[in-house]
Scaffold this active site. Structure first.
Site, mmCIF file in Angstrom:
data_model
loop_
_atom_site.group_PDB
_atom_site.id
_atom_site.type_symbol
_atom_site.label_atom_id
_atom_site.label_comp_id
_atom_site.label_asym_id
_atom_site.label_seq_id
_atom_site.Cartn_x
_atom_site.Cartn_y
_atom_site.Cartn_z
ATOM 1 N N LEU A 34 6.465 11.608 -4.085
ATOM 2 C CA LEU A 34 5.886 10.946 -2.924
ATOM 3 C C LEU A 34 4.738 11.833 -2.484
ATOM 4 O O LEU A 34 4.895 13.058 -2.410
ATOM 5 C CB LEU A 34 6.912 10.828 -1.786
ATOM 6 C CG LEU A 34 7.996 9.773 -1.936
ATOM 7 C CD1 LEU A 34 9.063 9.948 -0.859
ATOM 8 C CD2 LEU A 34 7.403 8.380 -1.858
ATOM 9 N N ASP A 35 3.582 11.239 -2.187
ATOM 10 C CA ASP A 35 2.437 12.062 -1.792
ATOM 11 C C ASP A 35 2.711 12.747 -0.456
ATOM 12 O O ASP A 35 3.645 12.399 0.267
ATOM 13 C CB ASP A 35 1.150 11.231 -1.761
ATOM 14 C CG ASP A 35 1.128 10.216 -0.650
ATOM 15 O OD1 ASP A 35 0.949 10.614 0.514
ATOM 16 O OD2 ASP A 35 1.288 9.016 -0.942
ATOM 17 N N LYS A 36 1.902 13.711 -0.134
ATOM 18 C CA LYS A 36 2.092 14.544 1.050
ATOM 19 C C LYS A 36 2.201 13.726 2.331
ATOM 20 O O LYS A 36 2.960 14.069 3.238
ATOM 21 C CB LYS A 36 0.932 15.546 1.156
ATOM 22 C CG LYS A 36 1.065 16.531 2.276
ATOM 23 C CD LYS A 36 -0.080 17.535 2.256
ATOM 24 C CE LYS A 36 0.079 18.552 3.361
ATOM 25 N NZ LYS A 36 -0.943 19.593 3.298
#
Length: 165
Positions: A34-36
Site C-alpha cells: 500500500l503506498d505511503k
C-alpha cells in the site's frame, strides 16, 4: 497499515510498517503493498510460498478498496474507471467500480464521493492514477479486503493480529 508508513523492510525512505511490529522475532515481509498515503488491510508472512501465491498476478486475487474522491462523478467517469485504461504504458485489467455515496460537504469547492474499487491486479499507484485520468483527486484510500479476508471494523491503524490461512 496506517497512512504515512511505507511497505518496505528498508527504513532509508522514512517510517515503515515494521515500526508497528515491535517484538516480532520472525523475518516477515509484506504481501503486496500500500503506498505511503494509503491505509488498510496488509498481510505479512514469513512463508515465501504463501507470499508468492498471494502476490503473483496469475492467481487473480480480489482486492477491495474504499476511496474518497473529489471531483465530478457521473456515468461517463464511472465507465472510464471501469475500462481497460493504459497506466504507465500497460493496459490494465478492468476494475469493478461501484458508486457508494455522495458526501454532504464539499472540500475546496469540489463535491466528495465514496467509491468502491475491486481490482484483480495491483499496479503501482493504480487507483490513484486511474482517478487522475478520470479527473478525480483521491483524498482517502483504504484497502478493506483481500479475497474473503476483510479488515475488522474494530481494528485501529497500526494494530495487527495473527491469522491462520
Amino acid at each position: 497499515k496506517p497512512r504515512g508508513l511505507i511497505c518496505s523492510c528498508d527504513d532509508g525512505q522514512g517510517a515503515t510498517i515494521f515500526d508497528c511490529l515491535k517484538g516480532i522475532k520472525e523475518r516477515i515481509v509484506p504481501i503486496g503493498r500500500l503506498d505511503k498515503d494509503s491505509e488498510g488491510l496488509l498481510l505479512l508472512s514469513d512463508d515465501g510460498d504463501l507470499v508468492n501465491k498471494l502476490t503473483h498476478p496469475k492467481f487473480l486475487h480480489k482486492k477491495e478498496y474504499i476511496v474518497e474522491v473529489a471531483g465530478v462523478v457521473n456515468r461517463q467517469v464511472l465507465d472510464l474507471l471501469r475500462s481497460r485504461m493504459v497506466i504507465d504504458g500497460y493496459r490494465i485489467q478492468p476494475a469493478e467500480v461501484e458508486y457508494i455515496e455522495c458526501e454532504p460537504e464539499r472540500r475546496n469547492g469540489q463535491q466528495l464521493h465514496i467509491l468502491r474499487f475491486i481490482l484483480m491486479e495491483g499496479r503501482n499507484l493504480q487507483i490513484r492514477k486511474m482517478c487522475a485520468k478520470a479527473g478525480l483527486r483521491v483524498l482517502h484510500l483504504m484497502r478493506v479486503a483481500i479475497n474473503d479476508l476483510r479488515l475488522p471494523e474494530d481494528m485501529l491503524p497500526g494494530e495487527w493480529r495473527d491469522i491462520e490461512i
